[in-house]
Design a protein around this motif. Structure first.
Motif, short mmCIF file in Angstrom:
data_model
loop_
_atom_site.label_atom_id
_atom_site.label_comp_id
_atom_site.label_asym_id
_atom_site.label_seq_id
_atom_site.Cartn_x
_atom_site.Cartn_y
_atom_site.Cartn_z
N LEU A 189 -1.19 3.75 1.82
CA LEU A 189 -1.60 2.68 0.89
C LEU A 189 -0.50 1.61 0.77
O LEU A 189 -0.77 0.41 0.77
CB LEU A 189 -1.82 3.27 -0.49
CG LEU A 189 -3.25 3.44 -0.95
CD1 LEU A 189 -3.31 4.24 -2.23
CD2 LEU A 189 -3.85 2.08 -1.18
N GLY A 190 0.74 2.07 0.70
CA GLY A 190 1.88 1.15 0.55
C GLY A 190 1.98 0.22 1.75
O GLY A 190 2.18 -0.98 1.60
N ALA A 191 1.84 0.78 2.96
CA ALA A 191 1.95 -0.04 4.18
C ALA A 191 0.78 -1.02 4.26
O ALA A 191 0.95 -2.18 4.67
CB ALA A 191 1.96 0.86 5.42
N HIS A 192 -0.39 -0.58 3.84
CA HIS A 192 -1.57 -1.45 3.83
C HIS A 192 -1.34 -2.63 2.87
O HIS A 192 -1.59 -3.79 3.21
CB HIS A 192 -2.78 -0.62 3.38
CG HIS A 192 -4.02 -1.41 3.11
ND1 HIS A 192 -4.85 -1.84 4.12
CD2 HIS A 192 -4.58 -1.85 1.96
CE1 HIS A 192 -5.87 -2.52 3.59
NE2 HIS A 192 -5.72 -2.54 2.28
N LEU A 193 -0.82 -2.32 1.69
CA LEU A 193 -0.58 -3.40 0.71
C LEU A 193 0.54 -4.33 1.17
O LEU A 193 0.52 -5.53 0.91
CB LEU A 193 -0.23 -2.80 -0.65
CG LEU A 193 -1.42 -2.57 -1.59
CD1 LEU A 193 -0.95 -1.95 -2.89
CD2 LEU A 193 -2.18 -3.87 -1.90
N LEU A 194 1.52 -3.75 1.88
CA LEU A 194 2.62 -4.56 2.40
C LEU A 194 2.06 -5.66 3.31
O LEU A 194 2.39 -6.84 3.16
CB LEU A 194 3.56 -3.65 3.19
CG LEU A 194 4.89 -4.19 3.66
CD1 LEU A 194 5.78 -4.44 2.46
CD2 LEU A 194 5.58 -3.20 4.59
N ALA A 195 1.19 -5.27 4.23
CA ALA A 195 0.59 -6.25 5.15
C ALA A 195 -0.32 -7.22 4.39
O ALA A 195 -0.37 -8.42 4.70
CB ALA A 195 -0.18 -5.52 6.24
N THR A 196 -1.01 -6.70 3.37
CA THR A 196 -1.90 -7.56 2.57
C THR A 196 -1.07 -8.63 1.85
O THR A 196 -1.44 -9.80 1.81
CB THR A 196 -2.68 -6.69 1.56
OG1 THR A 196 -3.37 -5.67 2.30
CG2 THR A 196 -3.68 -7.51 0.76
N TYR A 197 0.07 -8.21 1.30
CA TYR A 197 0.94 -9.17 0.61
C TYR A 197 1.50 -10.21 1.58
O TYR A 197 1.75 -11.35 1.20
CB TYR A 197 2.07 -8.46 -0.15
CG TYR A 197 1.66 -8.12 -1.56
CD1 TYR A 197 1.50 -9.11 -2.52
CD2 TYR A 197 1.39 -6.82 -1.92
CE1 TYR A 197 1.09 -8.82 -3.80
CE2 TYR A 197 0.98 -6.50 -3.21
CZ TYR A 197 0.83 -7.51 -4.15
OH TYR A 197 0.42 -7.21 -5.41
N ALA A 198 1.71 -9.81 2.84
CA ALA A 198 2.22 -10.79 3.80
C ALA A 198 1.22 -11.94 3.94
O ALA A 198 1.61 -13.11 4.02
CB ALA A 198 2.48 -10.12 5.15
N ILE A 199 -0.08 -11.62 3.92
CA ILE A 199 -1.09 -12.68 4.02
C ILE A 199 -1.10 -13.50 2.73
O ILE A 199 -1.18 -14.72 2.76
CB ILE A 199 -2.50 -12.09 4.30
CG1 ILE A 199 -2.48 -11.31 5.62
CG2 ILE A 199 -3.56 -13.19 4.33
CD1 ILE A 199 -3.78 -10.62 5.98
N LEU A 200 -0.98 -12.81 1.59
CA LEU A 200 -0.98 -13.53 0.30
C LEU A 200 0.22 -14.46 0.19
O LEU A 200 0.12 -15.57 -0.33
CB LEU A 200 -0.94 -12.53 -0.85
CG LEU A 200 -2.28 -11.96 -1.31
CD1 LEU A 200 -2.06 -10.85 -2.33
CD2 LEU A 200 -3.18 -13.05 -1.90
#
Ligand code: FAD
Length: 377
Positions: A82-93
């Motif tokens: 979950l953490g790695a998924h959110l990390l990549a999601t935040y990169a887009i944000l």
């Protein structure tokens, strides 16, 4: 009940139904966690800190941090995926434009798409400015070539945020970030890494062989990839710190319970002062780490300028505490602590990984000391 309390309650339900009953299967036998990840998306766990505008719940990052602590008590694997998924999601944000956010974030928030953050390379981890993966312009696209190492969610991810050099001469300023889809031609995923703990953890190398991505998938503008990566990691380090706190809390719970059940010379070992002293030290250091991690999350929510300092302190300290506390837990269990029959030995192995992932403790100390030393000039 307000939304925040509802989310905490929902997360507890999720953990009780989908994680606790499968803990041994995941953390000992290596049961893949993709279905649990999808369920976490349905339960709204991924959406917690994401903006409402893009399908998130718009809650503070601090709320997600609390949930990450609860999750990692029972499954470090699920917490890290979950953490790695959110990390990549935040990169887009952080780095993406409006169109890119609308295109990807809602599906990432629901867990329909799984994301991965690809920065590290076989020859460089601590110094990302030295990456050699390259993206070269060709008509309406970039052509990406290179290899990434230790990439969490490689093998299950639908999209990767890939850092590549668009200008080899400019060091960190020559790095750009790209959204690469797993279906793009020319990507291959290496053999899954087997770590000292977390046997279900999806992590592998990635090879990019003439992968063509359209201009639309460049995050922000050329040369902004390094800044995006660093800002993203500031957020990710809070989640890693939270996972380390969860592991520590679990180790203390296990050790405290065992110390009351294990009798030596007719007395529970919890009646020995030295064991009581260990338990007190464990409890104080866990609480301190927890407060520091929550403080870093608060800094993130406030948009504070000293977030990088707090994120580094939280990650550094919480992972150190996790190693210390899980080592004490093994000690309290004595010989049984060294066997596979009890959770503490694997918590000890898992804790060590938090001192490395998302930037080693040495790198966190560099960030911390740089901030302090700059401040006194
Ligand atoms: C479980 C796990 C999951 C991971 N997931 C991802 C992921 O999803 N995406 C991704 O991109 N990467 C990921 N990584 C990679 C991780 O970020 C790197 O392993 C980490 O940054 C360290 O890099 P390295 O392994 O190349 O070590 P190195 O950089 O080779 O470091 C070796 C040693 O030298 C020390 N060192 C290096 N530079 C300095 C310095 N300037 N001063 C003092 N000491 C120094 C380090 O602290 C370390 O002790 C993951 C790693 C692990 C273990």
């Amino acid at each position: 009940m307000d939304l925040e309390n509802e989310v905490i309650k929902g997360s507890k339900d999720f953990i009780n139904h989908y994680i606790k009953p499968h803990e041994s299967k995941i953390e000992i036998e290596g049961l893949p966690v993709i279905d649990i990840f999808k369920k976490a998306g349905e339960y709204g766990l991924i959406a917690i800190p994401l903006p409402e505008k893009y399908g998130g719940l718009g809650l503070p990052y601090k709320t997600f941090t609390r949930v990450a602590m609860m999750l990692s008590k029972y499954s470090g694997t699920v917490a890290m995926v979950l953490g790695a998924h959110l990390l990549a999601t935040y990169a887009i944000l952080i780095g993406g434009n409006e169109e890119q956010k609308k295109e990807y974030i809602p599906r990432l928030a629901r867990g329909e798409l799984i994301a991965s953050f690809a920065l590290t390379e076989p020859s460089t981890g601590s110094d990302p400015s030295a990456i050699t993966t390259e993206a070269v312009k060709d008509e309406d696209s970039y052509i990406i070539n290179g290899t990434k190492a230790f990439i969490t969610n490689a093998g299950i991810a639908d999209i990767f945020i890939v850092m590549a050099k668009t200008d080899r001469e400019r060091g960190a300023r020559g790095i750009s970030a790209f959204i690469v889809e797993s279906q793009d031609e020319g990507i291959s995923v290496g053999k899954r890494e087997e770590f000292m703990a977390l046997p279900a953890f999806p992590n592998a190398s990635l090879v990019f062989n003439n992968v063509r991505v359209r201009f639309f998938r460049l995050l922000g503008s050329e040369g902004t990839g390094f800044i995006t990566a660093m800002k993203t990691l500031d957020i990710g380090r809070i989640a890693t710190g939270a996972s380390a706190v969860g592991v520590s809390q679990r180790a203390l719970e296990e050790a405290a319970k065992y110390s009351q059940e294990r009798y030596i010379s007719g007395r529970p070992i919890s009646s020995f002062e030295i064991i009581q002293s260990y338990i007190a030290d464990m409890a104080v250091s866990i609480e301190t780490a927890k407060l520091l991690v929550l403080e870093a999350a608060q800094k993130r929510d406030e948009g504070a300028g000293d977030l990088p300092l707090y994120a580094a302190m939280a990650k550094y300290y919480a992972s150190k505490v996790a190693v210390d506390v899980s080592r004490y837990a093994v000690q309290i269990f004595g010989g049984y602590g060294c066997t596979k029959g009890y959770a503490v030995e694997r918590l000890y192995r898992e804790a060590k990984m938090y001192e490395i992932v998302e930037g080693t403790s040495e790198i966190q100390k560099l960030i911390i000391s740089n901030h302090i030393l700059k401040g006194v000039h």
